[in-house]
Motif scaffolding. Structure first.
Motif, PDB file in Angstrom:
ATOM      1  N   MET A  29       1.318   8.108  -2.095  1.00 24.64           N
ATOM      2  CA  MET A  29       1.492   7.081  -1.053  1.00 24.64           C
ATOM      3  C   MET A  29       2.939   6.579  -1.015  1.00 24.64           C
ATOM      4  N   ASP A  72       0.806  -1.228   0.000  1.00 23.67           N
ATOM      5  CA  ASP A  72       0.000   0.000   0.000  1.00 23.67           C
ATOM      6  C   ASP A  72       0.835   1.273   0.000  1.00 23.67           C
ATOM      7  N   LEU A  73       2.078   1.174   0.482  1.00 20.34           N
ATOM      8  CA  LEU A  73       2.944   2.360   0.506  1.00 20.34           C
ATOM      9  C   LEU A  73       4.012   2.302  -0.587  1.00 20.34           C
ATOM     10  N   GLY A 127       5.567   6.545   1.941  1.00 24.62           N
ATOM     11  CA  GLY A 127       6.261   5.303   2.317  1.00 24.62           C
ATOM     12  C   GLY A 127       7.770   5.517   2.414  1.00 24.62           C
TER      13      GLY A 127
END
Ligand SMILES: Cc1cc2nc3c(=O)[nH]c(=O)nc-3n(C[C@H](O)[C@H](O)[C@H](O)COP(=O)(O)OP(=O)(O)OC[C@H]3O[C@@H](n4cnc5c(N)ncnc54)[C@H](O)[C@@H]3O)c2cc1C
Length: 307
Positions: A286, A255-256, A290
């Motif tokens: 994102m 997701d990151l 991250g």
């Protein structure tokens, strides 16, 4: 001693630029290296990006760069990255112009590339009246007579999708039709003609398609085309570094934006099959977060000697 950036971003499309914005605002030093050949450069307008509907790809990038330049820790380089060595904490990048860069983290936002268009006359209309995504350009061709150049399961998907914009369309499979008997019947029930003769040429006037001519002599008048392009990754460097990829060539990320290779991140078209500018930008944002959080964790730990 060569400067070591916190992050090097390969690719300056919506994904790479949004990552640069997030990292610049997070006070990280960043270099964005971009050769300037985005997939959508053939088109005049980008649609569906909130507050930017209809903007040209060039103006989009220009505004993005102006806003990012408010954050002095971000630098831009017009160049192609041709090799990456090293690893997490110290990547070494070499460019086509013979420059080299060092960075702690690496973000691949290199997009996807179309394989050469093999149909005679398609290049002339691509981006003007032939498109690949109904969500991007369907509105402009609403209620028009269209030809869909597509085959097999993709043909069923595109036929159902395009029905939201027009009722008048024909499928050209451009060679032996790979539809099942059931799919052919379904298309016939919906009055969608299917031609399987190879396409001889697309005839157009100043980029606006007039008709599709098939090798068997059939002529299909139309005002627009949607086709299924064959895509390849914008860069093969992620794979060379050991990044896991999907069958379609997309870099696998969390997701990151983190890949399986420490310190290497991915975002945008090259790490998904969403193929939308706003989705690419969101992924870039994102991935920026991250990368920043990894850098912050590392800095935090190094203050007390933790590993
Ligand atoms: C004809 C067409 C029309 C479209 N219309 C729309 C639309 O209306 N709305 C929409 O939302 N989406 C649209 N799209 C999709 C949209 O363009 C993409 O989803 C989006 O651009 C992806 O952004 P990205 O940052 O991942 O990659 P890109 O925008 O493709 O940017 C990647 C960049 O990386 C660079 N690069 C690659 N390798 C290297 C390297 N080794 N070194 C340096 N630089 C490198 C490339 O040259 C490129 O500049 C369209 C696409 C096409 C093909």
């Amino acid at each position: 001693m060569e400067k070591r950036f916190d992050a090097a971003i390969i690719g300056g499309g919506p994904a790479g630029l949004n990552a640069a914005l997030v990292l610049g605002r997070a006070r990280k030093s960043v270099v964005v290296i971009d050769e300037g050949r985005p997939r959508n450069r053939v088109t005049r307008e980008t649609h569906g990006f909130l507050t930017r509907d209809g903007i040209s790809p060039g103006e989009f990038r220009q505004i993005a760069k102006e806003q990012i330049m408010a954050y002095p820790s971000v630098e831009f380089a017009e160049d192609t990255v041709v090799a990456v060595t090293g690893g997490d904490g110290d990547f070494r990048l070499t460019t086509a112009q013979g420059r080299s860069y060092r960075s702690k983290k690496l973000l691949f936002a290199a997009g996807m590339k179309d394989e050469p268009l093999a149909i005679n006359g398609l290049t002339e209309v691509y981006g003007k009246s032939a498109f690949v995504c109904p969500y991007c350009d369907g509105w402009e061709l609403r209620d028009q007579t269209l030809v869909l150049i597509v085959n097999g399961a993709k043909a069923m998907h595109l036929a159902k999708t395009i029905a939201g914009w027009t009722e008048r369309y024909t499928i050209c499979t451009n060679g032996p039709d790979e539809l099942t008997g059931e799919q052919r019947e379904e298309l016939a029930r919906h009055n969608v003609p299917v031609f399987e003769s190879p396409i001889a040429r697309i005839e157009s006037d100043e980029g606006i398609v007039r008709q599709v001519v098939l090798e068997d002599g059939s002529v299909i008048p139309c005002r627009g085309i949607f086709f299924a392009p064959r895509l390849v990754p914008g860069s093969d460097l992620p794979e060379a570094l050991g990044c896991r990829t999907t069958e379609a060539g997309a870099v696998v990320i969390d997701d990151l934006g983190k890949t399986n290779v420490p310190g290497v991140f991915g975002a945008g078209d090259s790490a998904s099959q969403k193929y939308q500018a706003i989705a690419a930008a969101a992924m870039g944002a994102m991935a920026g977060a991250g990368i920043n959080s990894e850098l912050l964790e590392e800095a935090w730990s190094s203050q007390t000697g933790e590993s």
